[in-house]
Structure formats: C-alpha cells, structure tokens
Design a protein around this motif. Structure first.
Motif, PDB file in Angstrom:
ATOM      1  N   TYR A 189       3.081  39.609  21.997  1.00 45.12           N
ATOM      2  CA  TYR A 189       3.839  40.064  20.645  1.00 45.12           C
ATOM      3  C   TYR A 189       3.491  38.937  19.479  1.00 45.12           C
ATOM      4  N   HIS A 190       2.080  38.918  19.291  1.00 47.45           N
ATOM      5  CA  HIS A 190       1.558  38.182  18.019  1.00 47.45           C
ATOM      6  C   HIS A 190       1.971  36.698  18.177  1.00 47.45           C
ATOM      7  N   ALA A 191       2.192  35.960  19.365  1.00 48.55           N
ATOM      8  CA  ALA A 191       2.791  34.739  19.308  1.00 48.55           C
ATOM      9  C   ALA A 191       2.206  33.725  20.464  1.00 48.55           C
ATOM     10  N   PHE A 192       2.155  32.548  20.458  1.00 47.99           N
ATOM     11  CA  PHE A 192       2.141  31.596  21.610  1.00 47.99           C
ATOM     12  C   PHE A 192       2.704  30.365  20.746  1.00 47.99           C
ATOM     13  N   GLY A 193       2.725  29.310  21.969  1.00 50.52           N
ATOM     14  CA  GLY A 193       3.405  27.986  21.625  1.00 50.52           C
ATOM     15  C   GLY A 193       2.791  26.817  22.465  1.00 50.52           C
ATOM     16  N   LEU A 194       2.747  25.733  21.878  1.00 54.87           N
ATOM     17  CA  LEU A 194       2.392  24.446  22.459  1.00 54.87           C
ATOM     18  C   LEU A 194       3.701  23.808  22.436  1.00 54.87           C
ATOM     19  N   GLN A 195       4.050  23.409  23.723  1.00 54.25           N
ATOM     20  CA  GLN A 195       5.535  22.727  23.947  1.00 54.25           C
ATOM     21  C   GLN A 195       5.359  21.310  24.944  1.00 54.25           C
ATOM     22  N   GLU A 196       6.200  20.476  24.458  1.00 50.87           N
ATOM     23  CA  GLU A 196       6.228  19.149  25.420  1.00 50.87           C
ATOM     24  C   GLU A 196       6.329  19.712  26.880  1.00 50.87           C
ATOM     25  N   SER A 197       5.550  19.085  27.778  1.00 50.86           N
ATOM     26  CA  SER A 197       5.485  19.547  29.238  1.00 50.86           C
ATOM     27  C   SER A 197       6.678  19.412  29.885  1.00 50.86           C
ATOM     28  N   ASP A 198       7.399  18.279  29.428  1.00 50.27           N
ATOM     29  CA  ASP A 198       8.799  17.801  30.094  1.00 50.27           C
ATOM     30  C   ASP A 198       9.723  18.446  29.392  1.00 50.27           C
ATOM     31  N   ASP A 199      10.110  19.897  29.693  1.00 47.27           N
ATOM     32  CA  ASP A 199      10.978  20.447  28.859  1.00 47.27           C
ATOM     33  C   ASP A 199      12.281  20.342  29.089  1.00 47.27           C
ATOM     34  N   ALA A 200      12.558  19.475  30.045  1.00 49.86           N
ATOM     35  CA  ALA A 200      14.207  19.168  30.145  1.00 49.86           C
ATOM     36  C   ALA A 200      14.528  18.073  29.155  1.00 49.86           C
ATOM     37  N   VAL A 201      13.697  17.578  28.406  1.00 49.37           N
ATOM     38  CA  VAL A 201      14.168  16.529  27.311  1.00 49.37           C
ATOM     39  C   VAL A 201      14.267  17.365  25.812  1.00 49.37           C
ATOM     40  N   LEU A 202      14.200  18.620  25.902  1.00 53.38           N
ATOM     41  CA  LEU A 202      14.109  19.848  24.813  1.00 53.38           C
ATOM     42  C   LEU A 202      15.142  20.415  24.539  1.00 53.38           C
ATOM     43  N   ASP A 203      15.920  20.312  23.347  1.00 49.47           N
ATOM     44  CA  ASP A 203      17.120  21.314  23.275  1.00 49.47           C
ATOM     45  C   ASP A 203      16.875  22.670  22.930  1.00 49.47           C
ATOM     46  N   LEU A 204      15.629  22.962  22.497  1.00 49.72           N
ATOM     47  CA  LEU A 204      15.301  24.322  22.109  1.00 49.72           C
ATOM     48  C   LEU A 204      13.755  24.712  23.030  1.00 49.72           C
ATOM     49  N   LEU A 205      13.973  25.689  23.706  1.00 48.61           N
ATOM     50  CA  LEU A 205      12.596  25.872  24.584  1.00 48.61           C
ATOM     51  C   LEU A 205      12.038  27.213  23.856  1.00 48.61           C
ATOM     52  N   PHE A 206      10.608  27.091  23.997  1.00 47.69           N
ATOM     53  CA  PHE A 206      10.116  28.388  23.734  1.00 47.69           C
ATOM     54  C   PHE A 206      10.275  29.752  24.342  1.00 47.69           C
ATOM     55  N   PRO A 207      10.560  30.780  23.947  1.00 49.17           N
ATOM     56  CA  PRO A 207      10.341  31.050  22.274  1.00 49.17           C
ATOM     57  C   PRO A 207      11.600  31.040  21.191  1.00 49.17           C
ATOM     58  N   ASP A 208      12.804  30.503  21.807  1.00 45.23           N
ATOM     59  CA  ASP A 208      13.878  30.499  21.063  1.00 45.23           C
ATOM     60  C   ASP A 208      13.945  30.180  19.455  1.00 45.23           C
ATOM     61  N   GLU A 209      14.405  30.877  18.560  1.00 44.55           N
ATOM     62  CA  GLU A 209      14.190  30.658  17.236  1.00 44.55           C
ATOM     63  C   GLU A 209      12.815  30.731  16.577  1.00 44.55           C
ATOM     64  N   PHE A 210      11.890  31.522  17.453  1.00 42.18           N
ATOM     65  CA  PHE A 210      10.351  31.561  16.849  1.00 42.18           C
ATOM     66  C   PHE A 210      10.465  32.124  15.482  1.00 42.18           C
ATOM     67  N   ASP A 211       9.573  31.647  14.296  1.00 45.46           N
ATOM     68  CA  ASP A 211       9.576  32.114  13.059  1.00 45.46           C
ATOM     69  C   ASP A 211       7.999  32.705  13.158  1.00 45.46           C
ATOM     70  N   PHE A 212       8.453  34.348  12.992  1.00 46.65           N
ATOM     71  CA  PHE A 212       7.242  34.915  12.769  1.00 46.65           C
ATOM     72  C   PHE A 212       6.563  35.065  11.553  1.00 46.65           C
ATOM     73  N   GLY A 213       7.103  34.622  10.447  1.00 47.19           N
ATOM     74  CA  GLY A 213       6.729  34.629   9.355  1.00 47.19           C
ATOM     75  C   GLY A 213       5.926  33.441   9.011  1.00 47.19           C
ATOM     76  N   ALA A 214       5.804  32.523   9.796  1.00 40.43           N
ATOM     77  CA  ALA A 214       4.701  31.331   9.540  1.00 40.43           C
ATOM     78  C   ALA A 214       3.583  31.386  10.569  1.00 40.43           C
ATOM     79  N   PHE A 215       2.552  31.004  10.042  1.00 40.16           N
ATOM     80  CA  PHE A 215       1.230  30.616  10.992  1.00 40.16           C
ATOM     81  C   PHE A 215       1.805  29.864  11.690  1.00 40.16           C
ATOM     82  N   LEU A 216       2.138  28.382  11.381  1.00 42.14           N
ATOM     83  CA  LEU A 216       2.674  27.126  12.442  1.00 42.14           C
ATOM     84  C   LEU A 216       4.069  26.946  11.852  1.00 42.14           C
TER      85      LEU A 216
END
Length: 155
Positions: free
Chosen positions: A16-43
């Motif tokens: 779907y035109h996307a991928f992400g790089l995310q902190e491996s310990d996702d328990a410390v994150l409030d928002l996990l990939f792909p929540d709120e992904f911005d398709f309008g920006a390269f990065l």
C-alpha cells in the motif's frame, strides 16, 4: 570526519505504498505503525517511528542502513529522487522494519548496544521506475532503493 561504523542491507516488503522503521521495543510507544500514517509525505515521524511513503504499491525495495559516529557525508541530490532528514529516539538501539500489509518483519537494524537519540537522513531512488511497473503482474524486487544514514544526535 565521521566514520562508518556498520552497514546493513535488507529487503523491505512495501505494501500500500508504505513501510516503516520503528523502535523494536514497541511497548514504550504510544502510537504503533501504521496508526496515523501520513501518505502525503515521503518521510514523516512519530515518536520512535519513521514512516516512509513509496512510489510503488506492492513490491520489495532494498534498504541500506548505515550507522555513523558523526554526521554522515551529504548525498548528491542528483543521485536520489527524494531526500529527507529527521530525528529518531530509540530506547533499545534496535529498529524493526514494518510493512503496511505484512506487519513486523524479522529483520532488525542495529543502531547501538543501548538506546539514544539519532539523526537520520533517508534517500530514495528508482521511484519513477517502480511507479511505472505498478500495473505489472510480475514480482517487483530491488527497483526502488533506500539509504538510511543514522548518527548520534549529539554530533
């Protein structure tokens, strides 16, 4: 002059035109990939996350991740279709690769043995070619390429 500490090359499944790089310990994150992904920006960024918009819908891109001890050498603009820079926080020093359609891959990018603050420069090439192949029934691999250069933010 900054020194290259480590380099990794990974195949990244783009969905779907996307991928992400995310902190491996996702328990410390409030928002996990792909929540709120911005398709309008390269990065685009979220805490502990780098969201990347590809020019191709479904394909396998090649990502080269470099870890530097200081600011990485500037990339020639003509060699890349897109370039962007951002800050990235990691508590573990490990970054997981995520696909919009397949979820978390087994591949990890090792930034360091401990967490820290990083600066990243992301470059992409092959975007027009992978977009043109979008209607192809063939498996598309390695047409779109990415370079992610990480270095400590304190540098």
């Amino acid at each position: 002059m900054a020194q290259l500490l480590r380099q990794q090359q990974l195949d990244v499944f783009v969905g779907y035109h996307a991928f992400g790089l995310q902190e491996s310990d996702d328990a410390v994150l409030d928002l996990l990939f792909p929540d709120e992904f911005d398709f309008g920006a390269f990065l685009s960024t979220r805490p502990g996350r780098l969201d990347i918009t590809s020019a191709g819908h479904t394909h396998t891109a090649v990502l080269t991740a470099e870890m530097w001890d200081g600011p990485a050498p500037t990339q020639e603009a003509a060699a890349w279709a897109e370039q962007a820079e951002a800050d990235f926080e990691s508590v573990s020093g490990q970054v997981a690769v995520w696909s919009m359609s397949l979820g978390r891959s087994e591949d990890l990018i090792t930034l360091s043995d401990t967490g820290g603050s990083w600066h990243v420069r992301l470059c992409s090439s092959g975007r027009a070619a992978v977009e043109a192949l979008g209607e192809s029934e063939e498996s598309i691999k390695g047409v779109e390429r990415y370079l992610a250069q990480f270095w400590p933010a304190r540098s």
